[in-house]
Design a protein around this motif. Sequence first.
Motif, PDB file in Angstrom:
ATOM      1  N   GLY A 141       0.798  -1.220   0.000  1.00  0.00           N
ATOM      2  CA  GLY A 141       0.000   0.000   0.000  1.00  0.00           C
ATOM      3  C   GLY A 141       0.830   1.269   0.000  1.00  0.00           C
ATOM      4  N   LEU A 142       0.120   2.377  -0.150  1.00  0.00           N
ATOM      5  CA  LEU A 142       0.749   3.691  -0.156  1.00  0.00           C
ATOM      6  C   LEU A 142       0.818   4.210   1.278  1.00  0.00           C
ATOM      7  CD1 LEU A 142       1.591   5.859  -2.270  1.00  0.00           C
ATOM      8  CD2 LEU A 142      -0.785   6.639  -2.220  1.00  0.00           C
ATOM      9  N   PHE A 143       1.961   4.726   1.653  1.00  0.00           N
ATOM     10  CA  PHE A 143       2.188   5.166   3.020  1.00  0.00           C
ATOM     11  C   PHE A 143       2.298   6.687   3.018  1.00  0.00           C
ATOM     12  CE2 PHE A 143       4.345   4.826   7.111  1.00  0.00           C
ATOM     13  CZ  PHE A 143       3.709   3.705   7.640  1.00  0.00           C
ATOM     14  N   LEU A 144       1.398   7.401   3.676  1.00  0.00           N
ATOM     15  CA  LEU A 144       1.414   8.870   3.637  1.00  0.00           C
ATOM     16  C   LEU A 144       1.641   9.465   5.017  1.00  0.00           C
ATOM     17  CD1 LEU A 144      -1.654   9.552   1.298  1.00  0.00           C
ATOM     18  CD2 LEU A 144       0.759   9.396   0.654  1.00  0.00           C
ATOM     19  N   GLU A 145       2.542  10.425   5.069  1.00  0.00           N
ATOM     20  CA  GLU A 145       2.890  11.052   6.329  1.00  0.00           C
ATOM     21  C   GLU A 145       3.110  12.531   6.079  1.00  0.00           C
ATOM     22  OE1 GLU A 145       5.723   9.082   9.733  1.00  0.00           O
ATOM     23  OE2 GLU A 145       6.049   8.455   7.671  1.00  0.00           O
ATOM     24  N   LEU A 183      -2.046  16.177   3.710  1.00  0.00           N
ATOM     25  CA  LEU A 183      -2.488  14.779   3.645  1.00  0.00           C
ATOM     26  C   LEU A 183      -3.954  14.697   3.221  1.00  0.00           C
ATOM     27  CD1 LEU A 183      -0.968  13.222   6.912  1.00  0.00           C
ATOM     28  CD2 LEU A 183      -0.355  12.676   4.561  1.00  0.00           C
ATOM     29  N   VAL A 243      -4.104   2.573   1.333  1.00  0.00           N
ATOM     30  CA  VAL A 243      -3.482   3.831   1.726  1.00  0.00           C
ATOM     31  C   VAL A 243      -3.442   3.878   3.247  1.00  0.00           C
ATOM     32  CG1 VAL A 243      -3.577   6.346   1.622  1.00  0.00           C
ATOM     33  CG2 VAL A 243      -4.442   4.995  -0.282  1.00  0.00           C
ATOM     34  N   PHE A 244      -2.270   4.127   3.792  1.00  0.00           N
ATOM     35  CA  PHE A 244      -2.100   4.214   5.237  1.00  0.00           C
ATOM     36  C   PHE A 244      -1.687   5.641   5.551  1.00  0.00           C
ATOM     37  CE2 PHE A 244      -1.178   1.695   9.181  1.00  0.00           C
ATOM     38  CZ  PHE A 244      -0.741   2.747   9.963  1.00  0.00           C
ATOM     39  N   VAL A 245      -2.547   6.378   6.233  1.00  0.00           N
ATOM     40  CA  VAL A 245      -2.242   7.758   6.595  1.00  0.00           C
ATOM     41  C   VAL A 245      -1.796   7.786   8.053  1.00  0.00           C
ATOM     42  CG1 VAL A 245      -3.162  10.093   6.833  1.00  0.00           C
ATOM     43  CG2 VAL A 245      -3.926   8.635   4.956  1.00  0.00           C
ATOM     44  N   VAL A 246      -0.555   8.204   8.270  1.00  0.00           N
ATOM     45  CA  VAL A 246      -0.057   8.321   9.639  1.00  0.00           C
ATOM     46  C   VAL A 246      -0.466   9.708  10.131  1.00  0.00           C
ATOM     47  CG1 VAL A 246       1.942   8.181  11.156  1.00  0.00           C
ATOM     48  CG2 VAL A 246       1.926   6.907   9.006  1.00  0.00           C
ATOM     49  N   ALA A 247      -1.533   9.749  10.938  1.00  0.00           N
ATOM     50  CA  ALA A 247      -2.022  11.038  11.431  1.00  0.00           C
ATOM     51  C   ALA A 247      -2.943  10.827  12.612  1.00  0.00           C
ATOM     52  CB  ALA A 247      -2.785  11.768  10.322  1.00  0.00           C
TER      53      ALA A 247
END
Lengths: 263, 304
Positions: free
Chosen positions: A232-236, A242, B283-287
């Motif tokens: 998967g796509l990892f967004l930070e 975001l 999609v993994f949003v680190v928040a």
Amino acid sequence: MNILVCVKQVPDMAGRFSPNAAGTWYDEAALVFRMNERDENAVEEAVRFKEQLGGTPEVTVLSIGPGRVVETIRKALAMGCDRGVHIDDPLASERDPWQIASMIAGHARGCRYDIIFTGMQSDDRGSAQVGVLTAEMLCVSCVTGVVGFGWQDGAATADRELEGGRRGMTRLKPPMLLTCQQGLNSPRYPTLPNIMKSRKKEISVLLPDEVGLGEPLSSVTGFRHHERQTAGLFLEGDVDDLAGRVATLLDAKRGIFRRGGAV
Amino acid sequence: MKALLVGECRDGRLAGEVAELFGFAAVSGAEASLVLVGNPDGVPAFGGRLYFADAREYGEYNPDVHKRLVMQAVERECPDVVVFLQSSYGWDLAPRLAAAMNVAQVSGVTGIDDGGYAVDSCNGKMRRTVKPLTSSAVLTLQPGAFPAPAEQGVPELIRLDADRSSGIEFLGSSQPETGADLSRASAIVSAGRGVGSEKHVDLVRGLAEALGGEVGASRPVIDAGWLERSRQVGSSGQTVSPALYVACGISGSIQHLAGMKGAGYILAVNTDRDAPIGDVADVFVVADLVQFLPALTARLRVGQ
Ligand SMILES: Cc1cc2nc3c(=O)[nH]c(=O)nc-3n(C[C@H](O)[C@H](O)[C@H](O)COP(=O)(O)OP(=O)(O)OC[C@H]3O[C@@H](n4cnc5c(N)ncnc54)[C@H](O)[C@@H]3O)c2cc1C
Ligand SMILES: Nc1ncnc2c1ncn2[C@@H]1O[C@H](COP(=O)(O)O)[C@@H](O)[C@H]1O
């Protein structure tokens, strides 16, 4: 009426885990410990039961582990248990479920408990074995995954959780062991006066050999991080940024996810 | 190697996951026989021995009686492994069998490795290898770990019968609470324990509305009473497969994944980059969801 509750102290699952030098379990250094979640349900149910019967049953709380577990025993005492038993075993995390059960059963054999409450499974090991094995060793009836408990005319009713939200209803008489599942009750927070009172409650200390520690039936190696599948796509980063990126991603699939209707 | 697989019957029907037991036998190269207390009209197709008792006589579940029945099959087969599913049936019966056989039990097996069995620990964050020290062992399999092979054949039927006495009386079973039907929603936004408090469930509701979807939840949120039970997603709740699933503050335990991993597209919002939900997320949003959800909801509303 004599009641036993078994509680395990486990790390907070939000912590950062790393293997110990032997690769058999986690390194404890960076972790914060607390009572296993389902064991809180077990303590709560035992204390409610005591209250329902007008305070006559004596509720004993037992934990196996190194010195730090006394803190968890104290919490259970502050929630309303009457006395504590600490089986002081610095090697508890290296014991297999069979050995943990052998110690609980060894202690219980001399005490004639009418009801034993345990958690259904522990958050760290999660074997869901210790309660059932203890019951088998003691030859008492056992119901697992209990989400409802009642008492009438000397018998208990226990509802088991089944798949897909179904429940199985049972009735049984003491002596019995019940393994408690989340949702059985909402565990109370100890009040300050009860915390004060609990300091005077007695905790007896026993050693593994005194309660009949058994031989292990299994061993553990290769304790390691779960290999993540990173497809998967990892967004930070910045939250607004975001949100913009995710909104664009979802918009690209607009046709698939119908938007706008009410819930 | 000889494996005795233990099937199960739920609400009168053979549980679908029983096929995964054969998946384990295939992966481990074991010769498989099956023991089942079930419905005579719902017997799996395979070419081995089937030890059978009718659930209408012995009950769909009674640990004392079923233990006796399964033990008879164990005595006849002398298997190297007895294999259950990690289900309400398996986690209850497997330790009883292990105690009766005086052998090791390994719970929640996800794979075979290094002369032992791989098992998840610490809510799916860690993994370990458990090796039985006894000559035979009892296992329970994590759902989904062993893909079901295509079995065929007609089993050789061997009838079991046993004493029906038990210290536990069965009063029947109840059906799940009705209410929200998540099965038809094209989008589901679910609240996990990470929402922190009841008032933040509104943030999840807000996003669900903007997406025209339903609100779901993980178990702790339901147990806390923040949402009605019919909205629970997972092995003890609903199984859903929407086009879009948004997991907000959900760690991704096996039991939760069991209910939603069939979703078309999975978005996870979590402060912990190691959370196991990352295994299935597109999609993994680190928040922090408290900041991120309102921001995303506002963007989507503007775009409409
Ligand atoms: C037999 C059995 C059946 C079960 N059935 C089910 C079931 O049907 N459904 C189910 O869901 N569970 C079920 N469970 C429970 C399951 O094992 C887990 O305990 C549960 O799924 C955990 O829920 P959670 O992910 O919401 O909470 P947690 O595991 O506590 O995770 C909370 C997550 O929120 C994140 N977080 C914290 N704060 C924030 C923030 N501000 N912003 C963003 N993220 C944050 C944390 O990093 C963490 O990953 C079952 C368990 C058993 C034993
Ligand atoms: N070290 C321990 N001390 C006391 N009780 C325990 C211990 N380990 C496990 N238990 C009990 O057994 C239950 C099931 O644990 P497990 O078999 O590890 O999943 C727990 O919820 C506890 O009630």
